[in-house]
Structure formats: structure tokens, C-alpha cells
Design an enzyme around this catalytic site. Structure first.
Site, mmCIF file in Angstrom:
data_model
loop_
_atom_site.group_PDB
_atom_site.id
_atom_site.type_symbol
_atom_site.label_atom_id
_atom_site.label_comp_id
_atom_site.label_asym_id
_atom_site.label_seq_id
_atom_site.Cartn_x
_atom_site.Cartn_y
_atom_site.Cartn_z
ATOM 1 N N PHE A 14 0.918 -1.304 -0.026
ATOM 2 C CA PHE A 14 -0.010 0.206 -0.013
ATOM 3 C C PHE A 14 0.844 1.368 0.008
ATOM 4 O O PHE A 14 0.884 1.952 -0.968
ATOM 5 C CB PHE A 14 -0.854 -0.064 1.383
ATOM 6 C CG PHE A 14 -1.655 1.010 1.815
ATOM 7 C CD1 PHE A 14 -2.084 2.027 0.731
ATOM 8 C CD2 PHE A 14 -1.583 1.565 3.162
ATOM 9 C CE1 PHE A 14 -2.739 3.338 1.233
ATOM 10 C CE2 PHE A 14 -2.055 2.784 3.434
ATOM 11 C CZ PHE A 14 -2.790 3.657 2.465
ATOM 12 N N ASN A 35 8.489 -9.394 -1.935
ATOM 13 C CA ASN A 35 8.336 -10.778 -1.890
ATOM 14 C C ASN A 35 6.690 -11.163 -2.231
ATOM 15 O O ASN A 35 6.160 -12.314 -2.152
ATOM 16 C CB ASN A 35 8.710 -11.725 -0.880
ATOM 17 C CG ASN A 35 7.993 -11.350 0.347
ATOM 18 O OD1 ASN A 35 7.261 -10.492 0.492
ATOM 19 N ND2 ASN A 35 8.361 -12.072 1.494
ATOM 20 N N THR A 38 2.130 -9.613 1.439
ATOM 21 C CA THR A 38 1.198 -9.038 1.765
ATOM 22 C C THR A 38 0.730 -7.948 0.727
ATOM 23 O O THR A 38 -0.131 -7.061 0.885
ATOM 24 C CB THR A 38 1.048 -8.306 3.150
ATOM 25 O OG1 THR A 38 2.062 -7.416 3.196
ATOM 26 C CG2 THR A 38 1.140 -9.587 4.354
ATOM 27 N N TYR A 147 5.523 -7.731 15.774
ATOM 28 C CA TYR A 147 5.540 -6.556 14.890
ATOM 29 C C TYR A 147 6.091 -5.276 15.659
ATOM 30 O O TYR A 147 7.430 -4.785 15.275
ATOM 31 C CB TYR A 147 3.923 -5.931 14.509
ATOM 32 C CG TYR A 147 4.047 -4.914 13.734
ATOM 33 C CD1 TYR A 147 4.408 -4.813 12.594
ATOM 34 C CD2 TYR A 147 3.518 -3.641 14.082
ATOM 35 C CE1 TYR A 147 4.251 -3.752 11.617
ATOM 36 C CE2 TYR A 147 3.188 -2.590 13.274
ATOM 37 C CZ TYR A 147 3.977 -2.343 11.962
ATOM 38 O OH TYR A 147 3.678 -1.422 11.198
ATOM 39 N N LYS A 151 9.849 -3.870 14.954
ATOM 40 C CA LYS A 151 10.037 -2.584 14.566
ATOM 41 C C LYS A 151 10.985 -1.756 15.380
ATOM 42 O O LYS A 151 11.750 -0.902 15.041
ATOM 43 C CB LYS A 151 8.618 -1.881 14.382
ATOM 44 C CG LYS A 151 7.883 -2.098 13.363
ATOM 45 C CD LYS A 151 8.442 -1.754 11.925
ATOM 46 C CE LYS A 151 7.562 -1.958 10.779
ATOM 47 N NZ LYS A 151 8.128 -1.590 9.529
ATOM 48 N N ARG A 188 -7.577 -4.362 8.788
ATOM 49 C CA ARG A 188 -7.522 -2.862 9.482
ATOM 50 C C ARG A 188 -8.719 -2.174 9.465
ATOM 51 O O ARG A 188 -9.730 -2.734 8.474
ATOM 52 C CB ARG A 188 -6.569 -1.881 8.780
ATOM 53 C CG ARG A 188 -4.929 -2.773 8.978
ATOM 54 C CD ARG A 188 -3.945 -1.615 8.357
ATOM 55 N NE ARG A 188 -3.613 -1.976 7.193
ATOM 56 C CZ ARG A 188 -2.347 -1.657 6.778
ATOM 57 N NH1 ARG A 188 -1.510 -0.882 7.367
ATOM 58 N NH2 ARG A 188 -1.944 -1.890 5.399
HETATM 59 P P1 NAD Z 1 1.483 -3.625 3.032
HETATM 60 O O1 NAD Z 1 1.344 -4.815 3.721
HETATM 61 O O2 NAD Z 1 0.642 -2.987 2.020
HETATM 62 O O3 NAD Z 1 3.068 -3.266 2.537
HETATM 63 C C1 NAD Z 1 4.075 -4.218 2.975
HETATM 64 C C2 NAD Z 1 4.854 -4.690 1.755
HETATM 65 O O4 NAD Z 1 6.003 -5.385 2.360
HETATM 66 C C3 NAD Z 1 4.156 -5.780 1.143
HETATM 67 O O5 NAD Z 1 3.927 -5.564 -0.446
HETATM 68 C C4 NAD Z 1 4.816 -7.145 1.158
HETATM 69 O O6 NAD Z 1 4.537 -8.103 0.410
HETATM 70 C C5 NAD Z 1 6.120 -6.439 1.345
HETATM 71 N N1 NAD Z 1 7.215 -7.513 2.141
HETATM 72 C C6 NAD Z 1 6.627 -8.325 3.498
HETATM 73 N N2 NAD Z 1 7.639 -8.951 3.737
HETATM 74 C C7 NAD Z 1 8.787 -8.682 3.072
HETATM 75 C C8 NAD Z 1 10.054 -9.517 2.697
HETATM 76 N N3 NAD Z 1 10.440 -10.134 3.533
HETATM 77 N N4 NAD Z 1 10.681 -9.001 1.484
HETATM 78 C C9 NAD Z 1 10.086 -8.148 0.716
HETATM 79 N N5 NAD Z 1 9.037 -7.753 0.792
HETATM 80 C C10 NAD Z 1 8.206 -8.024 1.791
HETATM 81 O O7 NAD Z 1 1.616 -2.643 4.293
HETATM 82 P P2 NAD Z 1 1.882 -0.932 4.279
HETATM 83 O O8 NAD Z 1 0.545 -0.503 5.142
HETATM 84 O O9 NAD Z 1 1.931 -0.362 3.158
HETATM 85 O O10 NAD Z 1 2.903 -0.719 5.191
HETATM 86 C C11 NAD Z 1 4.284 -0.564 4.618
HETATM 87 C C12 NAD Z 1 5.526 -0.347 5.723
HETATM 88 O O11 NAD Z 1 4.945 0.765 6.344
HETATM 89 C C13 NAD Z 1 5.540 -1.315 6.777
HETATM 90 O O12 NAD Z 1 6.804 -1.517 6.886
HETATM 91 C C14 NAD Z 1 4.577 -0.998 7.797
HETATM 92 O O13 NAD Z 1 5.231 -1.379 9.099
HETATM 93 C C15 NAD Z 1 4.745 0.783 7.613
HETATM 94 N N6 NAD Z 1 3.530 1.329 8.585
HETATM 95 C C16 NAD Z 1 2.491 1.398 7.951
HETATM 96 C C17 NAD Z 1 1.337 2.133 8.265
HETATM 97 C C18 NAD Z 1 0.075 2.070 7.958
HETATM 98 O O14 NAD Z 1 -0.902 2.911 8.559
HETATM 99 N N7 NAD Z 1 -0.162 1.775 6.592
HETATM 100 C C19 NAD Z 1 1.622 2.366 9.929
HETATM 101 C C20 NAD Z 1 2.884 2.402 10.385
HETATM 102 C C21 NAD Z 1 4.030 1.822 10.047
HETATM 103 N N1 UDP Z 2 -10.914 -2.416 14.712
HETATM 104 C C1 UDP Z 2 -12.591 -2.385 14.993
HETATM 105 N N2 UDP Z 2 -13.098 -3.089 13.932
HETATM 106 C C2 UDP Z 2 -12.485 -3.820 12.885
HETATM 107 C C3 UDP Z 2 -11.179 -3.645 12.873
HETATM 108 C C4 UDP Z 2 -10.282 -2.736 13.765
HETATM 109 O O1 UDP Z 2 -12.978 -1.980 16.065
HETATM 110 O O2 UDP Z 2 -13.135 -4.443 12.264
HETATM 111 C C5 UDP Z 2 -10.316 -1.430 15.688
HETATM 112 C C6 UDP Z 2 -9.155 -2.233 16.541
HETATM 113 O O3 UDP Z 2 -9.494 -3.106 17.542
HETATM 114 C C7 UDP Z 2 -8.216 -1.065 16.919
HETATM 115 C C8 UDP Z 2 -8.411 -0.126 15.603
HETATM 116 O O4 UDP Z 2 -9.777 -0.447 15.062
HETATM 117 O O5 UDP Z 2 -8.868 -0.552 18.232
HETATM 118 C C9 UDP Z 2 -7.627 0.175 14.588
HETATM 119 O O6 UDP Z 2 -7.304 -1.139 14.219
HETATM 120 P P1 UDP Z 2 -6.214 -1.475 13.051
HETATM 121 O O7 UDP Z 2 -6.324 -3.102 12.886
HETATM 122 O O8 UDP Z 2 -6.687 -0.600 11.670
HETATM 123 O O9 UDP Z 2 -4.783 -0.910 13.208
HETATM 124 P P2 UDP Z 2 -3.887 -0.703 14.985
HETATM 125 O O10 UDP Z 2 -3.953 0.668 15.255
HETATM 126 O O11 UDP Z 2 -4.795 -1.658 15.768
HETATM 127 O O12 UDP Z 2 -2.683 -1.365 14.543
#
Ligand code: NAD
Ligand code: UDP
Length: 319
Positions: A14, A35, A38, A147, A151, A188
Site C-alpha cells: 500500500f 516478495n 502482503t 510487529y 520495528k 485494518r
Molecule cells: P503492506 O502490507 O501493504 O505493504 C508491505 C509490503 O512489504 C508488502 O508488499 C509485502 O509483500 C512486503 N514484504 C513483506 N515482507 C517482505 C519481505 N521479507 N521481503 C520483501 N517484501 C516484503 O503494508 P503498508 O501499510 O503499506 O506498510 C508499509 C510499511 O509501512 C510497513 O513497514 C509498515 O510497518 C509501515 N507502517 C504502515 C502504517 C500504515 O498505517 N499503513 C503505519 C505504520 C507503519
Molecule cells: N477495529 C475495529 N473493528 C475492525 C477492525 C479494527 O473495531 O473491524 C479496531 C481495532 O480493535 C483497533 C482500531 O480499530 O482498536 C484500529 O485497528 P487497525 O487494525 O486498523 O490498526 P491498529 O491501529 O490497531 O494497528
């Protein structure tokens, strides 16, 4: 700005795919490494014919070197609680081995490095809102630990490469971000509620729905990340929207934006679910001149077509 060769790990995910778009728009050459654990090829399909873009299917837990790079954005990791529970070991591995491999690549080519860290480093926070100086309140053996600790380890590794190898490495702490290209089934809250509302199913609110999150629209998030990337600031810097909502309020916004008549159904709160989360973005405001512009209602409206399409595609797959 000079044209750089930039590697985005997790580039088919994403956030990673939106980052690839933004970097290409700035004129750089971008290599996405993923890879597909997700992520999806569909997220980068539109870049297929762009000669400045390449996609490499690779697990970054295995060392990699596809030639010189100027910047590494390390975004590979499952990110949703459902995904990282299902892929717990892979999440620990990508945060540790994967981050080391990405850091080593940056070190070899003296490239800059940005680590996609997370508000989960603060755990179930006892300080509110969360400032970057807060050390966090994380259960090291709970269901989120695969997780959170991965991190936190990634942060320690990034800072160590900065300290011991003088790597120009940065930490971004990303708070809940949403928008088009989120997987419809990653569990999510925004994709869950959108899917349920669009199908006329009950919206599943966990616990009493009074827990809070602060939702950032993806274009704001990418803007903040890039400002950090091109700044001299090592971080950590919180990049998130400081407007805080209860999950019940979020459900109501989704109902209003979709015009759905769905009801709310309460389900048990998962273990260690943080009770509150809101970034203090003073650092991002003052050091990067950044603040989010898109409010939740507008962001949900801008995501609606995407979620409609994703729900329709799900129906076709199942039919
Ligand atoms: P996502 O799951 O859409 O993207 C993660 C990507 O990493 C996927 O395409 C997955 O296939 C790839 N991946 C996982 N393991 C791998 C590996 N071993 N080798 C190569 N690729 C691998 O999730 P996202 O929401 O886009 O998150 C992207 C990054 O941002 C993550 O590191 C996540 O922890 C961080 N992040 C996202 C959010 C959010 O709200 N979206 C919040 C905090 C941190
Ligand atoms: N949550 C919820 N219903 C759902 C999915 C998530 O009430 O169908 C709640 C979850 O318990 C958390 C918040 O929404 O309190 C955000 O969840 P999310 O999985 O998006 O991300 P988080 O911030 O917990 O990593």
C-alpha cells in the site's frame, strides 16, 4: 534535484507503491523489491511501461544487491494486526534480517536510508499524545510483539548504522494511514468498515469502540515522508494526522460517506489493543514544515471508488 536510483523495499504494498509513484513523479529511477507476502502486483501494474521503474520479486531476508543505489526506503513488513499475526515469524525476520540486509546495501553504496517505523513502537501508550521522546509501553510477549519488537529492533539497527557506520539513516514513525490500494481483507479498521458498509453488513466494532486512533490520508503521509527523506533531520519524526477519533466515530464517518444502512455490531477487543493513539507532530511541523491537509471525511470520500472496486472484485473472485 538530481536523478537518483532509489530502492523501495515493500514497493508492491500500500504505502510502498504510493511512494514509488511519488518518487517517479520527482524524476527518479525506482526499483521496487517485494516478495508479495502482503502486497500485490496490481498496486504497481500502472508502472509496468515506465522505463525508470523496475520490480524485483525478492525476500529481503535474503541478502540482495542489484547494483548501485542512492537511497533505500525500507518499507517491507506485514503491517496490519491480522497480517502480522498470521505471519508472525516472517514479521520478526523482515524487521531484523531484512532490515540488516537493507542497511548493508545502503552502507555498501553510501546511500541514504529511511526506515518505515511505526506508532506501534509506543505500544499501548501511557503518554498522550505521543512525542518522539516517549520510550513506549510494549508487551514483549503479547500478540502484537512480533510487529512491535521487530520495528523497535529495526529502529535500534538503523540508529546503530548511523552511529557506528556514519550512515545517513532516518526514522519515520508512521501513524495509521489509509487510502486506495489498501488490501480489502487485511483486517485494518478502514478497509473492514468500508467493505462491511458497502456490502450492507454489520460494522464490527471491537470492544466498546471508545479506543482512539488518528487517521492520515495516504497523500499527506507520503508528502511528510518525502519531506523527511530530503531533510537533514535523522528523526525519529512522527508522521501522522493529529486529529483523534474514537473507533465508533470512525464507524459513523464510514456510514455517512458510504450512505450505508449497516448496523454496528460489538465484538471482543483483541488483546493489547492500544486504548489511545495520537501523534504529537510538533517536530514534523517545525523541522519539516509539514502538516496533514486531508480530513477523515474527505479522505474516505476520495477512497470510496477504490473500495467499491475492491469489493466488486471480491464478489467476482468468489462467484
Ligand atoms: P503492506 O502490507 O501493504 O505493504 C508491505 C509490503 O512489504 C508488502 O508488499 C509485502 O509483500 C512486503 N514484504 C513483506 N515482507 C517482505 C519481505 N521479507 N521481503 C520483501 N517484501 C516484503 O503494508 P503498508 O501499510 O503499506 O506498510 C508499509 C510499511 O509501512 C510497513 O513497514 C509498515 O510497518 C509501515 N507502517 C504502515 C502504517 C500504515 O498505517 N499503513 C503505519 C505504520 C507503519
Ligand atoms: N477495529 C475495529 N473493528 C475492525 C477492525 C479494527 O473495531 O473491524 C479496531 C481495532 O480493535 C483497533 C482500531 O480499530 O482498536 C484500529 O485497528 P487497525 O487494525 O486498523 O490498526 P491498529 O491501529 O490497531 O494497528
Amino acid at each position: 534535484m538530481n536523478t537518483l536510483r532509489i530502492m523501495v523495499t515493500g514497493g508492491a504494498g500500500f504505502l510502498g507503491s504510493h511512494l514509488c509513484d511519488a518518487l517517479l513523479a520527482e524524476g527518479h529511477a525506482v526499483t521496487a523489491v517485494d516478495n508479495l507476502l502482503t502486497g500485490r502486483r496490481g498496486n504497481i501494474e500502472h508502472l509496468r511501461n515506465d522505463s525508470r521503474f523496475e520490480f524485483l520479486e525478492h525476500d529481503i531476508c535474503q541478502p540482495f544487491d542489484y547494483g548501485r543505489v542512492d537511497y533505500v526506503f525500507n518499507f517491507a513488513s506485514p503491517a496490519s494486526p491480522v497480517d502480522y499475526s498470521e505471519h508472525g515469524i516472517e514479521t520478526l525476520q523482515v524487521g531484523s534480517l531484512g532490515t540488516f540486509n537493507a542497511l548493508e546495501l545502503a552502507r555498501k553504496y553510501e546511500a541514504r536510508f529511511l526506515m518505515a517505523s511505526t506508532s506501534e513502537c509506543y505500544g499501548d501508550p501511557e503518554e498522550h499524545p505521543q512525542k518522539e521522546t516517549y520510550w513506549g509501553h510494549v508487551n514483549p510477549i503479547g500478540p502484537r510483539s512480533v510487529y512491535d519488537e521487530a520495528k523497535r529492533f529495526s529502529e535500534a539497527a538503523t540508529v546503530a548504522y548511523r552511529r557506528y557506520h556514519q550512515l545517513d539513516a532516518k526514522l519515520a514513525r508512521i501513524f495509521n494511514t489509509y487510502g486506495p490500494r489498501m488490501q480489502i481483507n487485511d483486517g485494518r479498521v478502514v478497509p473492514n468498515f468500508m467493505k462491511q458498509a458497502l456490502r450492507g453488513e454489520d460494522l464490527t466494532v471491537y470492544g466498546d469502540g471508545k479506543q482512539t486512533r488518528s487517521f492520515c490520508y495516504v497523500t499527506d503521509e507520503i508528502d511528510g515522508l518525502l519531506r523527511l527523506a530530503w531533510s537533514k533531520e535523522p528523526g525519529p519524526v512522527n508522521i501522522g494526522n493529529p486529529r483523534e477519533f474514537t473507533i465508533l466515530e470512525c464507524a459513523q464517518k464510514v456510514l455517512a460517506v458510504t450512505g450505508s444502512k449497516s448496523q454496528i455490531r460489538y465484538e471482543p477487543l483483541p488483546a493489547d489493543d492500544p486504548k489511545q493513539r495520537r501523534p504529537d507532530i510538533t517536530k514534523a511541523r517545525t523541522l519539516l514544515g509539514w502538516e496533514p491537509r486531508v480530513d477523515l471525511e474527505s479522505g474516505l470520500k476520495m477512497s470510496l471508488d477504490y473500495f467499491r472496486g475492491a469489493v466488486a472484485a471480491l464478489a467476482t473472485t468468489r462467484a
